[in-house]
Design an enzyme around this catalytic site. Structure first.
Site, short mmCIF file in Angstrom:
data_model
loop_
_atom_site.label_atom_id
_atom_site.label_comp_id
_atom_site.label_asym_id
_atom_site.label_seq_id
_atom_site.Cartn_x
_atom_site.Cartn_y
_atom_site.Cartn_z
N ARG A 92 10.11 -30.86 -4.72
CA ARG A 92 10.25 -29.48 -5.51
C ARG A 92 11.70 -29.43 -5.72
O ARG A 92 12.43 -29.13 -4.89
CB ARG A 92 9.65 -28.37 -4.74
CG ARG A 92 9.52 -27.04 -5.47
CD ARG A 92 9.02 -25.92 -4.72
NE ARG A 92 9.27 -24.81 -5.31
CZ ARG A 92 9.82 -23.53 -4.78
NH1 ARG A 92 10.42 -23.69 -3.54
NH2 ARG A 92 9.96 -22.53 -5.36
N HIS A 136 14.78 -20.42 -10.72
CA HIS A 136 15.19 -20.05 -9.19
C HIS A 136 16.55 -19.30 -9.18
O HIS A 136 17.57 -19.60 -8.66
CB HIS A 136 15.37 -21.60 -8.37
CG HIS A 136 15.20 -21.19 -6.86
ND1 HIS A 136 14.26 -21.96 -6.02
CD2 HIS A 136 15.91 -20.28 -5.98
CE1 HIS A 136 14.54 -21.29 -4.89
NE2 HIS A 136 15.46 -20.34 -4.68
#
Length: 470
Positions: A92, A136
């Site tokens: 990920r 993110h």
């Protein structure tokens, strides 16, 4: 890392609950772009809010920044080989919005996209599944200058950016996460000011919550419509189990409010298509209204193929402060965090693995039919590397063991959890803590950029092998 197998294998055992995990269980490691990539001004990358925040005196420990970080941008093939050596099946990672779209709008930056194109190919060539997180926390600075996430337009800019990445990678990438931890983006970034962009405005934070969710819905809607191959779409939320410190009504209400603003304000609109009535009432009492427009909740409530769960600790809450007051100086009801009295990590976070089990079971019961994957779980400790760079981190291994067992126990209790990704692949830039905190399974010497697997990495690899029956 095979050279460490015999002489440095960790001594921590294996909780029998872990053996109940199926061979089909997904195993991974996770990172994020700003924390590892470096190359902050190369190949057309624009500045993000974290570049700006790091250059604001006093905001980041030791004045650290992500300009170089782990230099992953230049060492990517080496790092993918390292991932492969851990035996995981999934990696990920996040895509840096300012690398793909430097100003937050307009066409894609071809050189920036090319890095992720190479990364995906490198992963697939090693038999590792790429799991993309589109956001993110690295909002392009130009969009923050225009108002950031508290402004509705940012949600539409995010959807446009998401499609640039999706169009480039969806022929090979099947797993898509829109946002990582919107609670942190909204509350730490716009209310508490402890993360970029460092603002302190509660109303702006609540507006950011809604626009982050709207951005998720818009992006998911567009990607799903454009998909020409099977794909899974979801979002990652950071959550903990919030319980009352005592059985008093005040403490029960404090726990309800804490859970409402950290968990249900996201899950209810995502899964049920409405904000929790008690949270809306709590906000109204503070003079704040969610900036919802007609049709927004229908957009937000897109089918979730997989819910990412990030877990680190749990807390209890009291509705009374240490002086006996039930309201703070601003008239806001007290919601005081109370310690369990457990050992803590280097982040001063208590180690509460049973809270992990309770959380996963709670989500499964309250939001049935939503499969989960643990997209982050791990711990920072005060690692001490030997002359070779090796770290014997039995404390981290014990943390991983207890928390993977907690996941297994949640599955046994009925929670639909299908995978676990350790945070993090390697030591990296830990946001406002700079390089002072280390979460990695792999030690990074920031002077030489040498990577050395820790004993926890070896335990993780061997545990995966055991569960799979390799």
């Amino acid at each position: 890392m095979e050279s460490y197998t015999d002489t440095t294998a960790p001594t921590v055992g294996l909780d029998p609950a872990i053996d109940t995990l199926p061979a089909s269980f997904r195993w991974g490691v996770a990172t994020s772009a700003y924390q590892i990539e470096g190359a902050h001004d190369e190949d057309g990358r624009g500045p993000s809010i974290w570049d700006t925040y790091c250059r604001t005196p006093g905001m980041v420990h030791n004045g650290d920044n992500g300009d170089v970080a782990c230099d992953h941008y230049h060492r990517m093939p080496e790092d993918v080989a390292l991932i492969g050596s851990l035996g995981v099946d999934t990696y990920r990672f996040s895509v840096a919005w300012p690398r793909v779209q430097p100003g937050g709008k307009g066409p894609a930056n071809a050189a920036g996209l090319a890095f992720y194109d190479r990364l995906v190919d490198e992963l697939l060539g090693k038999g590792i599944t790429p799991w993309v997180t589109l956001y993110h926390w690295d909002l392009p600075q130009e969009l923050e200058d225009a108002g950031g996430w508290p402004v509705r337009d940012t949600a539409y800019r995010f959807a446009d950016y998401s499609m640039l990445v999706f169009d480039a990678l969806s022929d090979r990438v099947r797993h898509w996460t829109t946002l990582n931890e919107p609670w942190c983006s909204a509350m730490l970034g716009y209310y508490e000011g402890r993360q970029a962009p460092g603002r302190q405005d509660f109303e702006a934070a609540i507006h950011a919550v809604h626009h982050l969710l709207l951005g998720h819905g818009l992006a998911t809607q567009r990607m799903r419509e454009a998909a020409t191959a099977p794909a899974e779409f979801g979002i990652t939320l950071n959550m903990s189990h919030a319980g009352p410190a005592t059985d008093s009504p005040a403490d029960h209400d404090a726990a309800r409010r804490a859970d409402g603003l950290s968990r249900r304000i996201y899950l209810d609109p995502l899964v049920r298509g409405h904000y929790p009535a008690d949270v809306v009432a709590d906000l109204a009492a503070r003079g704040v209204k969610i900036p919802e427009e007609p049709g927004d909740l229908e957009i937000i409530r897109q089918p979730i193929d997989v819910l990412g769960v990030n877990y680190y600790s749990s807390s209890k809450f009291s509705g009374v402060d240490e002086a006996g007051n039930t309201e703070d100086a601003d008239g806001v009801p007290v919601c005081r965090e109370v310690r369990y009295g457990r050992p803590v990590t280097a982040m001063d976070w208590e180690i509460v693995p049973e809270g992990f089990t309770d959380l996963l079971v709670q989500i499964g019961e309250e939001y049935p039919g939503v499969p989960m994957v643990i997209t982050e779980n791990g711990a920072a400790f005060d690692d001490e590397a030997d002359e070779s760079g090796f770290v014997r981190d039995d404390d981290r291994t014990a943390y991983l063991e207890s928390h993977i067992a907690a996941v297994a126990k949640a599955r046994t209790a009925g929670a639909d959890v299908r995978g676990y990704f350790a945070w993090s692949l390697m030591d990296n830039f830990e946001w406002s803590y700079g390089y002072d905190k280390r979460f990695g399974l792999v030690h990074v010497d920031y002077d030489t950029q040498v990577r050395t697997p820790k004993s926890s990495a070896l335990w993780y690899r061997d545990t995966i092998r055991r569960v799979r029956g390799d």
